[in-house]
Every structure is written in structure tokens, then in C-alpha cells.
Design a protein around this motif. Structure first.
Motif, PDB file in Angstrom:
ATOM      1  N   PHE A  45      87.106  84.923  69.457  1.00 25.94           N
ATOM      2  CA  PHE A  45      85.898  84.122  69.260  1.00 25.94           C
ATOM      3  C   PHE A  45      86.134  82.739  69.835  1.00 25.94           C
ATOM      4  CE2 PHE A  45      85.661  87.425  66.179  1.00 25.94           C
ATOM      5  CZ  PHE A  45      84.318  87.681  65.988  1.00 25.94           C
ATOM      6  N   ALA A  46      85.091  82.139  70.367  1.00 25.32           N
ATOM      7  CA  ALA A  46      85.150  80.761  70.848  1.00 25.32           C
ATOM      8  C   ALA A  46      84.209  79.931  69.984  1.00 25.32           C
ATOM      9  CB  ALA A  46      84.734  80.690  72.310  1.00 25.32           C
ATOM     10  N   VAL A  47      84.741  78.856  69.419  1.00 28.94           N
ATOM     11  CA  VAL A  47      83.981  77.976  68.535  1.00 28.94           C
ATOM     12  C   VAL A  47      84.006  76.587  69.134  1.00 28.94           C
ATOM     13  CG1 VAL A  47      83.825  77.035  66.201  1.00 28.94           C
ATOM     14  CG2 VAL A  47      84.668  79.374  66.554  1.00 28.94           C
ATOM     15  N   GLY A  48      82.826  75.964  69.239  1.00 31.12           N
ATOM     16  CA  GLY A  48      82.766  74.630  69.809  1.00 31.12           C
ATOM     17  C   GLY A  48      81.850  73.713  69.038  1.00 31.12           C
ATOM     18  N   TYR A  49      82.208  72.459  69.058  1.00 34.39           N
ATOM     19  CA  TYR A  49      81.443  71.406  68.394  1.00 34.39           C
ATOM     20  C   TYR A  49      80.971  70.417  69.447  1.00 34.39           C
ATOM     21  CZ  TYR A  49      83.454  73.260  64.123  1.00 34.39           C
ATOM     22  OH  TYR A  49      83.800  74.086  63.092  1.00 34.39           O
ATOM     23  N   CYS A  50      79.713  70.009  69.358  1.00 32.72           N
ATOM     24  CA  CYS A  50      79.105  69.052  70.280  1.00 32.72           C
ATOM     25  C   CYS A  50      79.226  69.598  71.717  1.00 32.72           C
ATOM     26  CB  CYS A  50      79.750  67.678  70.092  1.00 32.72           C
ATOM     27  SG  CYS A  50      78.848  66.330  70.885  1.00 32.72           S
ATOM     28  N   PHE A  51      79.901  68.884  72.605  1.00 33.71           N
ATOM     29  CA  PHE A  51      80.065  69.350  73.984  1.00 33.71           C
ATOM     30  C   PHE A  51      80.693  70.744  74.016  1.00 33.71           C
ATOM     31  CE2 PHE A  51      83.017  69.465  77.706  1.00 33.71           C
ATOM     32  CZ  PHE A  51      82.054  69.742  78.658  1.00 33.71           C
ATOM     33  N   GLY A  52      81.684  70.961  73.171  1.00 33.38           N
ATOM     34  CA  GLY A  52      82.336  72.275  73.112  1.00 33.38           C
ATOM     35  C   GLY A  52      81.380  73.379  72.708  1.00 33.38           C
ATOM     36  N   GLY A  53      80.389  73.035  71.877  1.00 30.70           N
ATOM     37  CA  GLY A  53      79.370  74.008  71.501  1.00 30.70           C
ATOM     38  C   GLY A  53      78.553  74.453  72.699  1.00 30.70           C
ATOM     39  N   GLY A  54      78.254  73.499  73.574  1.00 29.74           N
ATOM     40  CA  GLY A  54      77.555  73.839  74.815  1.00 29.74           C
ATOM     41  C   GLY A  54      78.424  74.678  75.734  1.00 29.74           C
ATOM     42  N   VAL A  55      79.717  74.368  75.774  1.00 24.84           N
ATOM     43  CA  VAL A  55      80.650  75.108  76.627  1.00 24.84           C
ATOM     44  C   VAL A  55      80.732  76.567  76.201  1.00 24.84           C
ATOM     45  CG1 VAL A  55      83.092  75.359  77.304  1.00 24.84           C
ATOM     46  CG2 VAL A  55      82.017  73.094  77.301  1.00 24.84           C
ATOM     47  N   GLY A  86      82.584  86.862  70.121  1.00 25.10           N
ATOM     48  CA  GLY A  86      81.485  86.000  69.685  1.00 25.10           C
ATOM     49  C   GLY A  86      81.738  84.552  70.031  1.00 25.10           C
ATOM     50  N   VAL A  87      80.663  83.791  70.001  1.00 21.10           N
ATOM     51  CA  VAL A  87      80.748  82.344  70.186  1.00 21.10           C
ATOM     52  C   VAL A  87      79.956  81.670  69.078  1.00 21.10           C
ATOM     53  CG1 VAL A  87      81.029  82.513  72.697  1.00 21.10           C
ATOM     54  CG2 VAL A  87      78.763  82.137  71.742  1.00 21.10           C
ATOM     55  N   ALA A  88      80.422  80.495  68.671  1.00 22.93           N
ATOM     56  CA  ALA A  88      79.729  79.724  67.648  1.00 22.93           C
ATOM     57  C   ALA A  88      79.626  78.277  68.116  1.00 22.93           C
ATOM     58  CB  ALA A  88      80.453  79.803  66.316  1.00 22.93           C
ATOM     59  N   SER A  89      78.434  77.733  68.049  1.00 23.96           N
ATOM     60  CA  SER A  89      78.160  76.365  68.474  1.00 23.96           C
ATOM     61  C   SER A  89      77.673  75.556  67.277  1.00 23.96           C
ATOM     62  CB  SER A  89      77.084  76.378  69.571  1.00 23.96           C
ATOM     63  OG  SER A  89      76.663  75.062  69.873  1.00 23.96           O
ATOM     64  N   PHE A  90      78.351  74.442  67.012  1.00 23.66           N
ATOM     65  CA  PHE A  90      77.970  73.532  65.933  1.00 23.66           C
ATOM     66  C   PHE A  90      77.520  72.212  66.544  1.00 23.66           C
ATOM     67  CE2 PHE A  90      80.758  76.604  64.111  1.00 23.66           C
ATOM     68  CZ  PHE A  90      80.288  76.801  62.835  1.00 23.66           C
ATOM     69  N   HIS A  91      76.316  71.819  66.225  1.00 24.38           N
ATOM     70  CA  HIS A  91      75.646  70.638  66.794  1.00 24.38           C
ATOM     71  C   HIS A  91      75.982  70.471  68.277  1.00 24.38           C
ATOM     72  CE1 HIS A  91      79.375  68.406  65.605  1.00 24.38           C
ATOM     73  NE2 HIS A  91      79.161  68.933  64.402  1.00 24.38           N
ATOM     74  N   GLY A  92      75.915  71.594  68.981  1.00 23.92           N
ATOM     75  CA  GLY A  92      76.208  71.606  70.411  1.00 23.92           C
ATOM     76  C   GLY A  92      74.942  71.546  71.243  1.00 23.92           C
ATOM     77  N   THR A  93      75.118  71.163  72.488  1.00 23.25           N
ATOM     78  CA  THR A  93      73.989  71.173  73.410  1.00 23.25           C
ATOM     79  C   THR A  93      73.571  72.620  73.640  1.00 23.25           C
ATOM     80  OG1 THR A  93      75.534  71.153  75.282  1.00 23.25           O
ATOM     81  CG2 THR A  93      74.662  69.030  74.564  1.00 23.25           C
ATOM     82  N   LEU A  94      72.280  72.840  73.701  1.00 20.61           N
ATOM     83  CA  LEU A  94      71.763  74.207  73.806  1.00 20.61           C
ATOM     84  C   LEU A  94      71.097  74.491  75.143  1.00 20.61           C
ATOM     85  CD1 LEU A  94      70.165  74.507  70.236  1.00 20.61           C
ATOM     86  CD2 LEU A  94      72.528  74.980  70.946  1.00 20.61           C
ATOM     87  N   GLY A  95      70.737  73.458  75.868  1.00 25.98           N
ATOM     88  CA  GLY A  95      70.051  73.634  77.143  1.00 25.98           C
ATOM     89  C   GLY A  95      70.990  74.141  78.222  1.00 25.98           C
ATOM     90  N   THR A  96      70.401  74.688  79.258  1.00 26.12           N
ATOM     91  CA  THR A  96      71.180  75.211  80.384  1.00 26.12           C
ATOM     92  C   THR A  96      70.361  75.155  81.653  1.00 26.12           C
ATOM     93  OG1 THR A  96      72.488  77.092  81.189  1.00 26.12           O
ATOM     94  CG2 THR A  96      70.446  77.616  80.007  1.00 26.12           C
TER      95      THR A  96
END
Length: 167
Positions: A42-52, A65-75
Motif C-alpha cells: 500500500f502507498a499512503v501519502g499526506y498532502c503532496f504525498g497524497g497527490g503522488v 491500495g493507495v490512501a491520500s490524506f489531505h492530498g491534492t486530488l486534481g490531475t
């Protein structure tokens, strides 16, 4: 400092192939560890890492799976049907000006159209950085809309633990 973080983020995003290569190099190191289940990474990222981590899911990177916490969502490159194999968990603050509602709704539309298995947690009244107990101080210091939210932090962490435990 936010200016340094922004410069780092912009530089990393300007070279997406290099960013993916670094991500995959880290994943290779992880896979080489004796007790790692190759099918449960699993890859978990916060903020910028969430977008990554979301971008890696969009690219079809081999992850459980991937989990994004308060990460950027646009692409700039939305996933197409069948592109996303990884399960996706997104936790965001509804009052986060860095992740506006249009990004959230666009992500839901994208993941739905891609046929991805996903969960979205949107916390009413919660701002950016809600998992970081030092967010209030950092927000005041740099005049940024950051705020820790203990309830959102705990609920999103429990959701992550449940997400990872799913078969």
C-alpha cells in the motif's frame, strides 16, 4: 518553509517520469524486505504525498491500495476505464481551500468512470493538515489555512487500518 515545500513540489511534478522512477525504486527496496507480502503493498501519502500516491494509482502502478490524506486530488491525466487496479482511500477536509470541492467531485467522477474501488471521507468544517497535531502552530506561523482536527485524524486513521486489513 512553505516556499521551499512549494518549490520542491513544483520541481517534482515537472518531471513525472523521474517521480515515478523514484516511487518505483522505493517500492523495489520495500519488496526486497524479508517480511513484505508482495501482493499487499500500500502507498499512503499526506498532502503532496497524497497527490503522488493517487497519480501512481492512475498510472496503474502495481499496488494493493493507495490512501491520500489531505492530498491534492486534481490531475492533468485522468484515469480511463480499467486504468486503476489499486483500491483507493481518500480523506479530505470539506473546508480545505487547498483541496476545493470541485477537485473532490472531479475525483469521484473520475474514479467512478474508471471503475475503481474507492472510499471517500470528507470531514465537514475540517481544514488542511487535519492529521498533524502541529498544524495549528504551523498555520499561524505561516498564515496558512491549516488546522489539526483530532476527530478527523482518529476516524481517518481507523479507516486506513480497516482499508489495509481488507482482503
Amino acid at each position: 518553509h512553505p516556499k521551499d515545500a512549494k518549490a520542491f513540489m513544483e520541481q517534482a511534478l515537472s518531471e513525472p517520469e523521474k517521480l515515478t522512477a523514484r516511487f518505483n525504486a522505493a517500492k523495489t527496496i520495500l519488496r526486497d524486505q524479508q517480511y513484505v507480502d508482495d501482493d499487499r503493498i500500500f502507498a499512503v501519502g499526506y498532502c503532496f504525498g497524497g497527490g503522488v500516491v493517487l497519480e501512481q494509482a492512475r498510472k496503474g502502478n502495481d499496488l494493493a491500495g493507495v490512501a491520500s490524506f489531505h492530498g491534492t486530488l486534481g490531475t492533468n491525466q485522468r484515469a480511463g476505464e480499467g486504468d486503476i487496479d489499486a483500491r483507493v482511500l481518500v480523506a479530505t477536509g470539506q473546508a480545505d481551500p487547498m483541496v476545493p470541492a470541485d477537485q473532490v467531485s472531479a475525483l469521484v467522477e473520475e474514479l467512478t468512470q474508471a471503475g475503481a474501488q474507492f472510499q471517500l471521507l470528507s470531514f465537514p468544517g475540517v481544514q488542511h493538515g487535519f492529521t498533524n497535531p502541529k498544524a495549528d502552530d504551523t498555520g499561524k506561523r505561516f498564515e496558512l489555512p491549516l488546522a489539526y482536527d483530532k476527530e478527523a485524524d482518529l476516524v481517518s486513521w481507523e479507516a486506513l487500518m480497516d482499508f489495509i486489513e481488507q482482503p
